[in-house]
Design a protein around this motif. Structure first.
Motif, short mmCIF file in Angstrom:
data_model
loop_
_atom_site.label_atom_id
_atom_site.label_comp_id
_atom_site.label_asym_id
_atom_site.label_seq_id
_atom_site.Cartn_x
_atom_site.Cartn_y
_atom_site.Cartn_z
N GLU A 28 -14.66 59.13 40.30
CA GLU A 28 -14.94 58.34 41.48
C GLU A 28 -13.68 57.97 42.25
O GLU A 28 -13.70 57.12 43.11
N GLU A 29 -12.58 58.62 41.94
CA GLU A 29 -11.33 58.17 42.52
C GLU A 29 -11.25 58.37 44.03
O GLU A 29 -10.63 57.57 44.71
N HIS A 30 -11.87 59.43 44.60
CA HIS A 30 -11.74 59.67 46.03
C HIS A 30 -13.10 59.82 46.71
O HIS A 30 -13.19 60.47 47.74
N THR A 31 -14.13 59.28 46.18
CA THR A 31 -15.45 59.43 46.81
C THR A 31 -15.75 58.21 47.65
O THR A 31 -15.53 57.08 47.24
N THR A 32 -16.22 58.51 48.87
CA THR A 32 -16.66 57.43 49.76
C THR A 32 -18.02 57.80 50.30
O THR A 32 -18.27 58.96 50.64
N ALA A 33 -18.92 56.88 50.39
CA ALA A 33 -20.26 57.13 50.90
C ALA A 33 -20.20 57.27 52.42
O ALA A 33 -19.57 56.45 53.08
N PRO A 34 -20.80 58.34 52.97
CA PRO A 34 -20.79 58.49 54.42
C PRO A 34 -21.66 57.40 55.05
O PRO A 34 -22.71 57.04 54.54
N THR A 35 -21.19 56.90 56.14
CA THR A 35 -21.96 55.85 56.83
C THR A 35 -22.62 56.47 58.05
O THR A 35 -21.99 57.23 58.80
N ARG A 36 -23.90 56.16 58.22
CA ARG A 36 -24.66 56.65 59.36
C ARG A 36 -25.15 55.44 60.13
O ARG A 36 -25.55 54.44 59.55
N SER A 37 -25.18 55.62 61.42
CA SER A 37 -25.66 54.51 62.24
C SER A 37 -27.07 54.82 62.72
O SER A 37 -27.55 55.96 62.64
N LEU A 38 -27.74 53.82 63.23
CA LEU A 38 -29.08 53.99 63.78
C LEU A 38 -29.03 54.94 64.97
O LEU A 38 -29.93 55.75 65.16
N GLY A 39 -27.98 54.87 65.75
CA GLY A 39 -27.82 55.77 66.89
C GLY A 39 -27.75 57.22 66.46
O GLY A 39 -28.35 58.09 67.09
N ASP A 40 -27.01 57.48 65.36
CA ASP A 40 -26.92 58.85 64.84
C ASP A 40 -28.29 59.35 64.39
O ASP A 40 -28.66 60.49 64.65
N ASP A 41 -29.02 58.45 63.72
CA ASP A 41 -30.36 58.84 63.26
C ASP A 41 -31.28 59.11 64.44
O ASP A 41 -32.08 60.05 64.42
N LEU A 42 -31.20 58.30 65.48
CA LEU A 42 -32.05 58.52 66.67
C LEU A 42 -31.67 59.81 67.37
O LEU A 42 -32.55 60.55 67.84
N GLU A 43 -30.39 60.11 67.46
CA GLU A 43 -29.96 61.38 68.06
C GLU A 43 -30.49 62.56 67.27
O GLU A 43 -30.96 63.55 67.84
N ALA A 44 -30.43 62.47 65.96
CA ALA A 44 -30.95 63.55 65.11
C ALA A 44 -32.46 63.69 65.28
O ALA A 44 -32.98 64.81 65.34
N LEU A 45 -33.15 62.57 65.40
CA LEU A 45 -34.60 62.60 65.60
C LEU A 45 -34.95 63.25 66.94
O LEU A 45 -35.85 64.08 67.02
N ILE A 46 -34.21 62.89 67.98
CA ILE A 46 -34.46 63.48 69.30
C ILE A 46 -34.17 64.98 69.28
O ILE A 46 -34.93 65.78 69.83
N GLU A 47 -33.12 65.37 68.62
CA GLU A 47 -32.78 66.79 68.51
C GLU A 47 -33.86 67.55 67.75
O GLU A 47 -34.25 68.65 68.14
N ASP A 48 -34.35 66.96 66.66
CA ASP A 48 -35.44 67.58 65.90
C ASP A 48 -36.70 67.68 66.74
O ASP A 48 -37.42 68.69 66.69
N ALA A 49 -37.00 66.67 67.53
CA ALA A 49 -38.18 66.70 68.40
C ALA A 49 -38.06 67.80 69.44
O ALA A 49 -39.02 68.52 69.72
N LYS A 50 -36.85 67.94 70.02
CA LYS A 50 -36.63 69.02 71.00
C LYS A 50 -36.83 70.38 70.35
O LYS A 50 -37.44 71.28 70.94
N THR A 51 -36.32 70.55 69.16
CA THR A 51 -36.46 71.82 68.44
C THR A 51 -37.94 72.10 68.17
O THR A 51 -38.41 73.23 68.35
N TYR A 52 -38.68 71.07 67.76
CA TYR A 52 -40.11 71.24 67.49
C TYR A 52 -40.86 71.62 68.76
O TYR A 52 -41.69 72.53 68.75
N VAL A 53 -40.56 70.96 69.87
CA VAL A 53 -41.24 71.25 71.14
C VAL A 53 -40.93 72.67 71.58
O VAL A 53 -41.82 73.41 72.01
N ASP A 54 -39.67 73.09 71.46
CA ASP A 54 -39.31 74.46 71.82
C ASP A 54 -40.05 75.47 70.97
O ASP A 54 -40.56 76.48 71.47
N ALA A 55 -40.13 75.21 69.67
CA ALA A 55 -40.83 76.13 68.77
C ALA A 55 -42.32 76.16 69.10
O ALA A 55 -42.94 77.24 69.11
N GLU A 56 -42.90 75.02 69.39
CA GLU A 56 -44.33 74.97 69.71
C GLU A 56 -44.62 75.70 71.03
O GLU A 56 -45.61 76.43 71.13
N LEU A 57 -43.76 75.52 72.02
CA LEU A 57 -43.94 76.23 73.30
C LEU A 57 -43.82 77.74 73.10
O LEU A 57 -44.62 78.50 73.67
#
Length: 141
Positions: free
Chosen positions: A19-48
């Motif tokens: 455990e000498e050099h391990t740090t937990a990555p921190t994610r923000s709500l904004g990052d999660d929302l951006e990922a969700l929007i990107e996934d939604a765009k990908t889904y819409v493109d695939a569906e179209l």
């Protein structure tokens, strides 16, 4: 200091070696929302894309259905003409040529009248259903 000595020094300070050099990555709500929007765009493109390919498939099959249906109707008309001529030829020895023609044409006109009456009944039922006059449409076959 050798490599083994560094691990010993970390252990003496109370830090486990794994455990000498391990740090937990921190994610923000904004990052999660951006990922969700990107996934939604990908889904819409695939569906179209899927729906476009599906529409193309349906259009192709519809063209084939119409083409084969038109050819089938053409052959059915030829068969009906052949049957009509054959009936006239077969009945000529019994009724004369004019009599056989009259019987066959009268029979075909009666079948035509029957089909027109059935089509008229179906049309009236359709119009009644469209206007809301008919409670339950009936299907007489």
């Amino acid at each position: 200091m050798a490599h083994g000595d560094a691990a010993l020094d970390d252990a003496s300070q109370g830090v486990p070696p794994h455990e000498e050099h391990t740090t937990a990555p921190t994610r923000s709500l904004g990052d999660d929302l951006e990922a969700l929007i990107e996934d939604a765009k990908t889904y819409v493109d695939a569906e179209l894309s899927y729906q476009k390919s599906r529409a193309g498939f349906v259009a192709n099959r519809l063209k084939q259905t119409i083409a084969f249906g038109a050819v089938a109707i053409y052959f059915a008309i030829l068969a009906t003409i052949g049957l009509t001529v054959g009936l006239i030829i077969a009945l000529t020895p019994y009724l004369t040529a004019w009599g056989a023609t009259a019987v066959v044409v009268t029979g075909l006109l009666l079948l035509t009248l029957l089909m027109v009456l059935r089509a008229s009944k179906a049309w009236k039922s359709l119009m009644g259903a469209m206007q809301g006059d008919e409670e339950e449409p009936t299907d007489d076959g």
